[in-house]
Design an enzyme around this catalytic site. Sequence first.
Site, PDB file in Angstrom:
ATOM      1  N   ASP A 151     -36.839  44.678  21.936  1.00 54.99           N
ATOM      2  CA  ASP A 151     -37.120  43.187  21.792  1.00 54.99           C
ATOM      3  C   ASP A 151     -35.958  42.421  23.634  1.00 54.99           C
ATOM      4  O   ASP A 151     -36.343  41.477  24.335  1.00 54.99           O
ATOM      5  CB  ASP A 151     -35.711  41.882  21.064  1.00 54.99           C
TER       6      ASP A 151
ATOM      7  N   MET B  34     -35.623  32.896  21.568  1.00 55.06           N
ATOM      8  CA  MET B  34     -36.317  32.292  22.658  1.00 55.06           C
ATOM      9  C   MET B  34     -36.604  33.420  23.534  1.00 55.06           C
ATOM     10  O   MET B  34     -37.248  32.998  24.310  1.00 55.06           O
ATOM     11  CB  MET B  34     -35.395  31.286  23.070  1.00 55.06           C
ATOM     12  N   ARG B  35     -36.044  33.957  23.354  1.00 51.47           N
ATOM     13  CA  ARG B  35     -36.501  35.259  24.675  1.00 51.47           C
ATOM     14  C   ARG B  35     -37.890  35.710  24.231  1.00 51.47           C
ATOM     15  O   ARG B  35     -38.534  36.067  25.958  1.00 51.47           O
ATOM     16  CB  ARG B  35     -35.593  36.705  24.180  1.00 51.47           C
ATOM     17  N   GLY B  36     -38.817  36.155  23.734  1.00 52.32           N
ATOM     18  CA  GLY B  36     -40.039  35.803  23.940  1.00 52.32           C
ATOM     19  C   GLY B  36     -40.502  34.798  24.454  1.00 52.32           C
ATOM     20  O   GLY B  36     -42.017  34.930  25.072  1.00 52.32           O
TER      21      GLY B  36
END
Length: 633
Positions: free
Chosen positions: A168, A249-251
């Site tokens: 991720d 929320m990184r995506g």
Amino acid sequence: MNPGYPFSAIVGQDRLLLALSLCAVHPGIGGVLVRGEKGTAKSTAVRALTALMPPVTDSAGTRPARLVELPVGATEDRVVGSIDFERIVRDGERAFTPGLLAAADRGLLYVDEVNLLHDHLVDLLLDAAAMGRVHVERDGISHSYPSTFVLVGTMNPEEGELRPQLLDRFGLAVDVSASRDVDTRMTVVRRRLDYERDAVAFAEAHADADAEIAARIAGARDRVADVELPDSELRRIAAVCAAFDVDGMRGDLVVARTATAHAAWRGGTTVTEDDVRVAVELALPHRRRRDPFDAPGLADGELDDAMSQADEDVRRSEPDTDPDPDPDDGGGAPDPAAEDGAPEQSSSDDAPSADEPSPRPSTGGSSGTAASGDGFDARLLQIDGVGDGAPGRRSRARVSSGRVVRATDFTGGSLHLVGTLMRAAERRGAAESGRLSIAGGDLRGVDREGREGNLIVFVVDASGSMAARDRLSAVTGAVVSLLRDAYRRRDRVAVVSVRGSDAEVILPPTRSVDVAVTRLRDVRTGGRTPLASGFLTTRDVVARERVREPGRRALVVTLTDGRATGGPDPVGRARHAAALLAADKVASVVVDCESGMVRLGLARDLATALRGTYISLPELSSASVAGVVRAAA
């Protein structure tokens, strides 16, 4: 010296070249993870990109962007920096020497076989890539320096996977494979042979194309800050990420940055739906893989479904500019049913209303064996004592590349330089001056603590005695959970199936849990229970691996109800074989899968013969408990 291979001459890896270019445009994307088989131009593409990066201006003037390669065996000191020992000895001052992350600033940091890099080093790299700075607090030194770089990691999945948490952290991921198109393969071979024949002439032939790409990267870098991301496209990004159940929320942030970079790359000033689609294809597939049993990538039609769903969400969010259209003004003829006061009939094929959740695309999930049994979080099984095996996350170990905990008495091996110099300085005293001398009594050794990965051999009872009691599903679920745990802890795994007239090694020791799942999916069941053969086969597997990796300790996990059958005295022969395995000082745990009102307790007797640990199947799911498995004395 021969020039590097031109970026523009690489054939058949368009997605890889685009991902690298977008990260060069916007380093905040977080880098690229390149997954693929050997011989697919992964390393060549990464090295070729460096020559196209914009030059760097610093206090010393203008210089080309650097390619910094991080060896798999690098230490933490080499990566982030360490004490300047020369200044300590010469001037008696504590000073800091930055590491590879400083050298990679505004350049490209390349890690080949990143899946084999120690996890804590991968964490350091990804933190630096995300923050743009490196902060070091160690040995009395507090230091910080900028480190903005394009991080590229390459790996062969057959040699083991990255943990989902680390997957991720990479901004983009690209799977590459050799083209099956004959013309493409011919072009690749012809260009490589031409390069080997005359590298200078080959580079000159592609110089204009490379210069065009370099100018495009530089121009896109200048424009990217001014590219507009409309709320409609931001909503589209959020809707797609929600549809794919992307954690955190990184995506969303990476997709937004990638879409912005792609808009700048194509010369646009505003992010469009096409930019978002490209960004989703590069940034989301690897984030959906929460464990090794989730299918990687996007299935056919999934992206189209998610984009269509997001498009509906975007349209619903837009204000209605004509809430009451005139039927005579382009609205067509009125509905006769509506004139008669009849209610409108909605078709089941109509789009869902705003108050109803839209169906989500499939999120992959487990397949094969994983689907046949319910998995759970398996309790942590650790081997007692302190080992010297390969770095991992299971049992306590002395590891050469682990974290330095303290200086200790020197008995050979690694030298704790700071501790040695400080002891010599203390012995010299404040009143003395001149060159610092080091005596034998000043030497200090290094005490490193860490965790090791073990060889986990699963002995699975797949006989009729298990299947007849409908326990094979539960056993399969337990194996799936233990395999998932082994994947997270960087173990090597092997599987021995016990059924019929003999035992079979259905999975030789490997780091690839994907292969383990595939093999388990095809396990046959039924027949007798030759447990003795299972233990003897396991003994052979462990013995061969000890020759290959002497430091890696083995843990044998046997899942059985203990009811050995077949041949004369099957239970006695099983206990004798278990005793032989115990005599080899192999740590063991027996998971008792027996059920029913009447229980014979044979699995507990096997645990005693193995000098191992006994666990019932329900106890295996006690995730909060760490079980210490004693090695046979």
